[in-house]
Design a protein around this motif. Structure first.
Motif, PDB file in Angstrom:
ATOM      1  N   VAL A 280      -6.930  53.308 -52.378  1.00 49.00           N
ATOM      2  CA  VAL A 280      -7.146  52.123 -52.439  1.00 49.00           C
ATOM      3  C   VAL A 280      -6.489  51.463 -53.583  1.00 49.00           C
ATOM      4  O   VAL A 280      -6.538  51.552 -54.842  1.00 49.00           O
ATOM      5  CB  VAL A 280      -8.818  51.984 -52.729  1.00 49.00           C
ATOM      6  N   THR A 281      -5.471  50.334 -53.151  1.00 52.01           N
ATOM      7  CA  THR A 281      -4.645  49.689 -54.276  1.00 52.01           C
ATOM      8  C   THR A 281      -4.961  48.102 -53.926  1.00 52.01           C
ATOM      9  O   THR A 281      -5.324  47.653 -53.161  1.00 52.01           O
ATOM     10  CB  THR A 281      -3.442  49.881 -54.210  1.00 52.01           C
ATOM     11  N   SER A 282      -4.815  47.298 -55.177  1.00 51.31           N
ATOM     12  CA  SER A 282      -5.008  45.939 -55.035  1.00 51.31           C
ATOM     13  C   SER A 282      -3.713  45.260 -54.769  1.00 51.31           C
ATOM     14  O   SER A 282      -2.545  45.863 -54.713  1.00 51.31           O
ATOM     15  CB  SER A 282      -5.580  45.274 -56.394  1.00 51.31           C
ATOM     16  N   ILE A 283      -3.797  44.095 -54.023  1.00 53.75           N
ATOM     17  CA  ILE A 283      -2.598  43.641 -53.562  1.00 53.75           C
ATOM     18  C   ILE A 283      -2.831  42.019 -53.988  1.00 53.75           C
ATOM     19  O   ILE A 283      -3.805  41.721 -54.515  1.00 53.75           O
ATOM     20  CB  ILE A 283      -2.273  43.463 -52.031  1.00 53.75           C
ATOM     21  N   GLU A 284      -1.668  41.025 -53.912  1.00 54.70           N
ATOM     22  CA  GLU A 284      -1.622  39.980 -54.564  1.00 54.70           C
ATOM     23  C   GLU A 284      -2.451  39.038 -53.991  1.00 54.70           C
ATOM     24  O   GLU A 284      -2.385  37.901 -54.496  1.00 54.70           O
ATOM     25  CB  GLU A 284      -0.073  39.561 -54.938  1.00 54.70           C
TER      26      GLU A 284
ATOM     27  N   ARG B  43      -5.601  46.987 -50.390  1.00 55.53           N
ATOM     28  CA  ARG B  43      -4.780  47.872 -49.438  1.00 55.53           C
ATOM     29  C   ARG B  43      -5.233  49.379 -49.237  1.00 55.53           C
ATOM     30  O   ARG B  43      -5.812  49.764 -50.299  1.00 55.53           O
ATOM     31  CB  ARG B  43      -3.311  48.117 -49.588  1.00 55.53           C
ATOM     32  N   VAL B  44      -6.005  49.655 -48.174  1.00 56.11           N
ATOM     33  CA  VAL B  44      -6.365  51.051 -47.879  1.00 56.11           C
ATOM     34  C   VAL B  44      -5.610  51.993 -46.926  1.00 56.11           C
ATOM     35  O   VAL B  44      -5.114  51.495 -45.853  1.00 56.11           O
ATOM     36  CB  VAL B  44      -7.979  50.927 -47.457  1.00 56.11           C
ATOM     37  N   ARG B  45      -5.177  53.085 -47.562  1.00 51.12           N
ATOM     38  CA  ARG B  45      -4.515  54.029 -46.607  1.00 51.12           C
ATOM     39  C   ARG B  45      -5.342  55.430 -46.770  1.00 51.12           C
ATOM     40  O   ARG B  45      -5.567  55.860 -47.679  1.00 51.12           O
ATOM     41  CB  ARG B  45      -3.253  54.333 -47.337  1.00 51.12           C
ATOM     42  N   ILE B  46      -5.863  55.906 -45.636  1.00 50.21           N
ATOM     43  CA  ILE B  46      -6.671  57.144 -45.460  1.00 50.21           C
ATOM     44  C   ILE B  46      -5.566  58.097 -44.683  1.00 50.21           C
ATOM     45  O   ILE B  46      -5.432  57.610 -43.419  1.00 50.21           O
ATOM     46  CB  ILE B  46      -7.920  56.899 -44.707  1.00 50.21           C
ATOM     47  N   LYS B  47      -5.211  59.188 -45.177  1.00 47.07           N
ATOM     48  CA  LYS B  47      -4.133  59.987 -44.545  1.00 47.07           C
ATOM     49  C   LYS B  47      -5.156  60.939 -43.454  1.00 47.07           C
ATOM     50  O   LYS B  47      -6.033  61.540 -44.053  1.00 47.07           O
ATOM     51  CB  LYS B  47      -3.409  60.869 -45.497  1.00 47.07           C
ATOM     52  N   ILE B  48      -4.866  61.123 -42.190  1.00 48.92           N
ATOM     53  CA  ILE B  48      -5.485  61.824 -41.432  1.00 48.92           C
ATOM     54  C   ILE B  48      -4.836  62.854 -40.728  1.00 48.92           C
ATOM     55  O   ILE B  48      -5.496  63.517 -39.942  1.00 48.92           O
ATOM     56  CB  ILE B  48      -6.236  61.030 -40.263  1.00 48.92           C
TER      57      ILE B  48
ATOM     58  N   SER C  77     -10.965  38.086 -44.580  1.00 53.88           N
ATOM     59  CA  SER C  77     -10.194  38.712 -43.418  1.00 53.88           C
ATOM     60  C   SER C  77      -9.830  40.158 -43.519  1.00 53.88           C
ATOM     61  O   SER C  77      -9.708  40.576 -44.715  1.00 53.88           O
ATOM     62  CB  SER C  77      -8.911  37.912 -43.171  1.00 53.88           C
ATOM     63  N   PHE C  78      -9.471  41.014 -42.667  1.00 49.96           N
ATOM     64  CA  PHE C  78      -9.011  41.992 -42.769  1.00 49.96           C
ATOM     65  C   PHE C  78      -8.310  42.641 -41.438  1.00 49.96           C
ATOM     66  O   PHE C  78      -8.513  42.081 -40.389  1.00 49.96           O
ATOM     67  CB  PHE C  78     -10.125  43.149 -43.098  1.00 49.96           C
TER      68      PHE C  78
ATOM     69  N   PHE D 141      -4.594  55.787 -41.401  1.00 53.10           N
ATOM     70  CA  PHE D 141      -5.598  54.738 -41.149  1.00 53.10           C
ATOM     71  C   PHE D 141      -5.225  53.577 -42.195  1.00 53.10           C
ATOM     72  O   PHE D 141      -5.321  54.132 -43.443  1.00 53.10           O
ATOM     73  CB  PHE D 141      -6.907  54.942 -41.193  1.00 53.10           C
ATOM     74  N   ASP D 142      -4.507  52.667 -41.958  1.00 54.03           N
ATOM     75  CA  ASP D 142      -4.107  51.482 -42.943  1.00 54.03           C
ATOM     76  C   ASP D 142      -5.045  50.251 -42.534  1.00 54.03           C
ATOM     77  O   ASP D 142      -5.486  50.001 -41.560  1.00 54.03           O
ATOM     78  CB  ASP D 142      -2.620  51.014 -42.801  1.00 54.03           C
ATOM     79  N   ALA D 143      -5.261  49.710 -43.722  1.00 51.95           N
ATOM     80  CA  ALA D 143      -5.887  48.577 -43.693  1.00 51.95           C
ATOM     81  C   ALA D 143      -5.449  47.590 -44.704  1.00 51.95           C
ATOM     82  O   ALA D 143      -5.257  48.134 -45.859  1.00 51.95           O
ATOM     83  CB  ALA D 143      -7.485  48.590 -43.744  1.00 51.95           C
ATOM     84  N   GLU D 144      -5.540  46.180 -44.589  1.00 49.70           N
ATOM     85  CA  GLU D 144      -5.418  45.297 -45.542  1.00 49.70           C
ATOM     86  C   GLU D 144      -6.637  44.363 -45.536  1.00 49.70           C
ATOM     87  O   GLU D 144      -7.099  43.952 -44.312  1.00 49.70           O
ATOM     88  CB  GLU D 144      -4.125  44.342 -45.718  1.00 49.70           C
TER      89      GLU D 144
END
Length: 101
Positions: free
Chosen positions: A25-29, A34-39, A61-62, A71-74
């Motif tokens: 989980v990282t912050s974006i500007e 930003r979430v990345r879950i390796k599956i 929003s997402f 699995f990616d998300a913003e």
């Protein structure tokens, strides 16, 4: 004095050995997350995907998708818990995120 690993280090090592997905989980500007879950290598690796985008306002929003066994998300600054919930319902079979072109 012997250096012993912290509880966090020990927990992280146990998580990695367990075969559980890696989570970033990282912050974006925008502001947001930003979430990345390796599956890869999990029971989720071959699940189907479809688009999931919710845009209520500029900062509420997402968007979730799958790309190369991740699995990616913003999302907006206040939407992190909603994105994690989206991952949960996708993992449990209720819905799938999109494969990004």
């Amino acid at each position: 004095m012997v250096n012993q690993p912290s509880r966090a280090t020990s927990a992280r090592a146990a998580w990695q050995r367990s075969g559980a997905p890696n989570v970033e989980v990282t912050s974006i500007e925008d502001p947001g997350w930003r979430v990345r879950i390796k599956i890869r290598g999990t029971s989720l690796e071959d699940k189907d995907a479809h688009a999931r985008r919710v845009e209520r306002t500029e900062h509420d929003s997402f968007h979730t998708w799958l790309s190369k066994h991740v699995f990616d998300a913003e999302c907006g600054a206040l939407d992190l818990s909603e994105v994690l919930y989206e991952f949960r319902i996708w993992a449990e079979g209720a819905r799938a995120p999109a494969t990004r072109p």
